[in-house]
Design a protein around this motif. Structure first.
Motif, PDB file in Angstrom:
ATOM      1  N   LEU A  57      -8.777 -10.291 -13.605  1.00 49.22           N
ATOM      2  CA  LEU A  57      -9.741 -10.671 -12.569  1.00 49.22           C
ATOM      3  C   LEU A  57     -10.180  -9.492 -11.706  1.00 49.22           C
ATOM      4  O   LEU A  57     -10.983  -9.657 -10.795  1.00 49.22           O
ATOM      5  N   ALA A  58      -9.669  -8.293 -12.021  1.00 50.59           N
ATOM      6  CA  ALA A  58     -10.185  -7.091 -11.354  1.00 50.59           C
ATOM      7  C   ALA A  58     -11.494  -6.638 -11.994  1.00 50.59           C
ATOM      8  O   ALA A  58     -12.169  -5.765 -11.445  1.00 50.59           O
ATOM      9  N   GLY A  86      -3.078 -12.218  -7.221  1.00 47.05           N
ATOM     10  CA  GLY A  86      -3.231 -11.199  -6.203  1.00 47.05           C
ATOM     11  C   GLY A  86      -2.218 -10.087  -6.387  1.00 47.05           C
ATOM     12  O   GLY A  86      -1.213 -10.256  -7.085  1.00 47.05           O
ATOM     13  N   ARG A  93      -7.813  -1.377  -5.962  1.00 45.34           N
ATOM     14  CA  ARG A  93      -7.705  -2.491  -6.920  1.00 45.34           C
ATOM     15  C   ARG A  93      -7.302  -3.788  -6.199  1.00 45.34           C
ATOM     16  O   ARG A  93      -7.680  -4.891  -6.620  1.00 45.34           O
ATOM     17  N   VAL A  97      -9.058  -7.416  -6.865  1.00 44.78           N
ATOM     18  CA  VAL A  97      -8.389  -8.647  -7.311  1.00 44.78           C
ATOM     19  C   VAL A  97      -8.406  -9.704  -6.202  1.00 44.78           C
ATOM     20  O   VAL A  97      -8.841 -10.842  -6.428  1.00 44.78           O
ATOM     21  N   TYR A 166      -4.567  -4.271   1.658  1.00 46.60           N
ATOM     22  CA  TYR A 166      -4.116  -5.660   1.475  1.00 46.60           C
ATOM     23  C   TYR A 166      -4.650  -6.571   2.586  1.00 46.60           C
ATOM     24  O   TYR A 166      -5.282  -7.603   2.311  1.00 46.60           O
ATOM     25  N   THR A 203       8.971 -13.557  -3.902  1.00 47.43           N
ATOM     26  CA  THR A 203       8.401 -13.518  -5.257  1.00 47.43           C
ATOM     27  C   THR A 203       8.554 -12.085  -5.764  1.00 47.43           C
ATOM     28  O   THR A 203       8.916 -11.188  -4.987  1.00 47.43           O
ATOM     29  N   PRO A 204       8.203 -11.839  -7.022  1.00 44.79           N
ATOM     30  CA  PRO A 204       8.273 -10.452  -7.509  1.00 44.79           C
ATOM     31  C   PRO A 204       7.438  -9.481  -6.673  1.00 44.79           C
ATOM     32  O   PRO A 204       7.691  -8.274  -6.687  1.00 44.79           O
TER      33      PRO A 204
END
Ligand code: NAD
Length: 271
Positions: A57-58, A86, A93, A97, A166, A203-204
């Motif tokens: 989606l980038a 995301g 980038r 995204v 971000y 999350t990761p």
């Protein structure tokens, strides 16, 4: 049962959301970047043909692929779209995204929603949207000029402010939600469009920071969560499911913070 499309479905919040919706009996088409482990299963474990959708989606190509594949898998009808994909890299980038990928997901799939039943749309924003941003990036993103937004984000990186990418991407997509939700395309078509702004979710994306004894206090200071501390992705899923359910007939254009109190701490009484 409803048919949902969830991007970023291979990991973290997207995966927990897809699991929750499947447990409620809905069919979920997962989309993620190529090579991610997408569970392409329907309501009764029936495999969805193609096993979900691989798309980056980038890129413009990936965004086109997402919509084309979604059309194929659904006969052109979706009941809800949840844009979750995301990244949190200190580079442009992240803007591609988190803002442009999410907007392309929602706008590209809007015709499929228009053919669905009680259609709903949602993007996962972030409480980080209330942190300092690079306004040039945000303005270019809201103007729909991807290359200008990427250039502005790169300029921020070059002056040592890559961390702004971000928050800028999340501020932009949040402002886009507020703007778009009340237009003829969304409200006029009867489609609630909202964002959920999580605090820190394990999350990761965040676990390495939380596991680092030097970084953890930095994270906890940037996103204080007096109610809960860093939370599990499944704690967000019921809220996301409700906002995208037929029961939600009134909430639109909102950024709903699910952050254990972080927004209230950071912004005080400003609403
Ligand atoms: P994650 O890394 O576990 O999952 C993100 C998923 O998005 C991954 O499966 C990844 O492959 C996919 N993705 C990344 N780039 C992509 C691309 N170009 N095309 C398609 N798919 C792509 O992270 P997460 O924590 O679950 O994050 C999900 C969303 O929640 C993101 O938008 C993130 O910014 C947001 N968010 C996370 C937190 C947190 O604390 N974890 C807080 C606020 C907001």
């Amino acid at each position: 049962p409803r048919t949902y499309l969830v991007t970023g479905a291979a990991s973290g919040i997207g995966r927990a959301t897809a699991d929750h919706l499947r447990a409620l009996g809905h069919a979920v088409i997962g989309a993620d970047i190529q090579g991610a482990d997408i569970q392409g299963t329907g309501s009764e474990g029936a495999a969805i043909e193609g096993g979900g959708i691989s798309a980056d989606l980038a890129t413009a190509e990936g965004r086109t692929q997402l919509v084309a594949q979604a059309r194929k898998l659904t006969d052109g009808r979706l009941d809800a779209v949840i844009a979750c994909a995301g990244i949190a890299h200190f580079d442009p980038r992240t803007v591609r995204v988190n803002h442009f990928g999410a907007v392309a997901t929602l706008e590209g799939l809007r015709p499929l929603l228009a053919a669905g039943t009680a259609p709903r749309a949602l993007v996962i924003g972030s409480v980080d949207a209330v942190h300092p941003t690079d306004e040039a990036t945000v303005e270019a993103a809201l103007a729909g000029d991807e290359e200008a937004a990427v250039a502005a984000a790169q300029a921020a990186v070059d002056r040592g402010e890559g961390h702004l990418a971000y928050a800028s991407s999340k501020a932009a997509v949040s402002r886009w939600v507020r703007r778009a939700a009340v237009t003829a395309d969304w409200a006029g078509a009867g489609i609630p469009l909202n964002a959920v702004g999580p605090g820190v979710i394990r999350t990761p994306m965040t676990q390495p920071l939380l596991d680092d004894p030097e970084m953890r206090p930095v994270v906890e200071q940037a996103v204080p969560m007096p109610l809960s501390g860093p939370a599990a992705p499944k704690e967000l899923a019921p809220l996301v499911a409700w906002l995208t359910s037929p029961e939600n007939t009134l909430v639109t254009g909102q950024i709903v913070f699910a952050d254990g109190g972080a927004d209230a701490v950071l912004r005080g009484e400003r609403t």
